[in-house]
Design an enzyme around this catalytic site. Structure first.
Site, PDB file in Angstrom:
ATOM      1  N   THR A 256       1.242  -1.287   0.028  1.00  0.00           N
ATOM      2  CA  THR A 256      -0.213  -0.086  -0.176  1.00  0.00           C
ATOM      3  C   THR A 256       0.615   0.930  -0.446  1.00  0.00           C
ATOM      4  O   THR A 256       1.884   1.498   0.591  1.00  0.00           O
ATOM      5  CB  THR A 256      -0.885  -0.110   1.301  1.00  0.00           C
ATOM      6  OG1 THR A 256      -1.528  -0.832   1.169  1.00  0.00           O
ATOM      7  CG2 THR A 256      -1.708   0.801   1.456  1.00  0.00           C
ATOM      8  N   PHE A 258       1.239   5.522   0.848  1.00  0.00           N
ATOM      9  CA  PHE A 258       0.819   6.412   1.696  1.00  0.00           C
ATOM     10  C   PHE A 258       0.975   7.632   1.688  1.00  0.00           C
ATOM     11  O   PHE A 258       2.095   7.251   1.144  1.00  0.00           O
ATOM     12  CB  PHE A 258       0.872   6.181   2.873  1.00  0.00           C
ATOM     13  CG  PHE A 258       0.212   4.737   3.692  1.00  0.00           C
ATOM     14  CD1 PHE A 258      -1.242   4.746   4.266  1.00  0.00           C
ATOM     15  CD2 PHE A 258       0.672   3.122   3.351  1.00  0.00           C
ATOM     16  CE1 PHE A 258      -1.684   3.463   4.638  1.00  0.00           C
ATOM     17  CE2 PHE A 258      -0.142   2.528   3.371  1.00  0.00           C
ATOM     18  CZ  PHE A 258      -1.011   2.455   4.439  1.00  0.00           C
TER      19      PHE A 258
END
Length: 356
Positions: A256, A258
């Site tokens: 992921t 960010f």
């Protein structure tokens, strides 16, 4: 050869010297922080931090010290320095124990105050209103794709991207009961999507229920043995719920990305590759997107990502989020943007930051 006791005495003397040097470093950090505040500059400058870490890694290599050790140690030293300069906390999409919380800790270290927020909108608002110095939000996952709420907020606010954080994700099935007894699986919608194949194969009878966060799902699982949560092992440990299965995410790389958001951009990084993010509106005519992208290909600028989103203020029109390699201040990039502006209705710079 020195004895164990003699070596320990040497270590104690060295540690005392290190602490005194850290105190001197702390004093220097305070002076820098006071000057930054007076001049209205950002406290967090990822470019400067990366430059420092690379110099220290080079020195460590000459002294046969593993560079990963140096980076980890200095991540916390830098965090302590930033905490001295930071007068406001860092907002993140909470609650505590989410992957966003882990990303914030990875980027800012343990010395900075981290403040959980319930929604993406609250993270953006707290930074926009100067209640928090920076915010940390998820923007995309290699399996589940874009976090559309973050894209919408970037387009609609004046906040800038000052850094990115890449976090490998291991999703776990968390439950106080047994696998056979699971009737519902709770988690953030994007987390359920990341684990769709495993859940379909192992829990086809269970209802999949989206929640506000992975940590909130664990709290529900703690109260009902027929409820399982998809979350991190850290979130499970913090709330005292057993992990039934590790690594339940879909096959392949699961990372992921960010973003760290703030009110001001940072100066260009001279020692590292930069990524720039923009959002554009193009005319609703045939070939308009192709013409908008030509300035990049013509100048050999690598587009790393392009994502479309409905323009919420305009029915049946779309905005495009584009990430490309290069600094906003680069002469080649500026020429491409100037040409892009001739073919697009609207171009907005979202930020330039180290591509690490």
């Amino acid at each position: 050869m020195k004895s164990i006791s003699e070596a320990r005495e040497d270590i104690e003397a060295i540690d005392a010297q290190i602490v005194r040097l850290l105190a001197q470093r702390q004093d220097c950090a305070k002076i820098i922080g006071e000057n930054k505040a007076r001049e209205g500059k950002n406290v967090v400058v990822p470019e400067r931090e990366e430059e420092l870490l690379r110099k220290l890694e080079k020195l460590a290599a000459e002294l046969a010290i593993p560079h990963a050790n140096i980076r980890g140690i200095y991540r916390e030293i830098i965090s302590a320095s930033v905490a001295l300069q930071m007068r406001r906390p860092i907002a993140y999409l909470g609650p505590e124990g989410t992957f966003t919380h882990q990303a914030a800790r990875k980027n800012f270290g343990g010395g900075v105050e981290l403040l959980p927020k319930r929604t993406l909108a609250e993270v953006f608002e707290s930074v926009a209103r100067d209640k928090c110095a920076y915010g940390v939000v998820p923007v995309e996952n290699t399996n589940a794709g874009a976090v559309t709420g973050t894209l919408d907020m970037l387009a609609e606010t004046d906040l800038k991207i000052v850094a990115q954080i890449l976090l490998p994700i291991e999703q776990c099935l968390v439950c106080a009961g047994t696998l056979d007894g699971v009737r519902r699986v709770l988690s953030k919608d994007i987390a359920l999507e990341q684990c769709s194949e495993w859940l379909m194969h192992h829990l086809p009878q269970a209802d999949l229920v989206p929640t506000d966060s992975t940590a909130a799902a664990v709290e529900c699982a703690a109260k009902d043995p027929s409820v399982a949560a998809v979350a991190s092992a850290i979130a499970a440990e913090m709330r005292g719920v057993p992990v039934l299965e590790h690594a339940v995410q879909n096959p392949g790389v699961n990372v992921t990305r960010f973003l760290v958001i703030g009110k001001k951009t940072n100066p260009p990084c001279t020692l590292c590759e930069e990524k720039t993010s923009i959002v554009i509106f193009v005319k609703n005519t045939p070939g308009s997107l192709q013409r908008a992208l030509e300035p990049f290909s013509k100048r050999s600028l690598n587009i790393a990502r392009i994502e479309s989103r409905p323009a919420r203020a305009r029915a049946w029109e779309y905005m495009f989020f584009i990430d490309f390699i290069g600094s906003w201040e680069n002469e080649n990039v500026r020429a491409a943007i100037a040409e892009l502006e001739e073919n697009a209705v609207y171009v907005k710079h979202l930020g330039s930051y180290p591509n690490t």
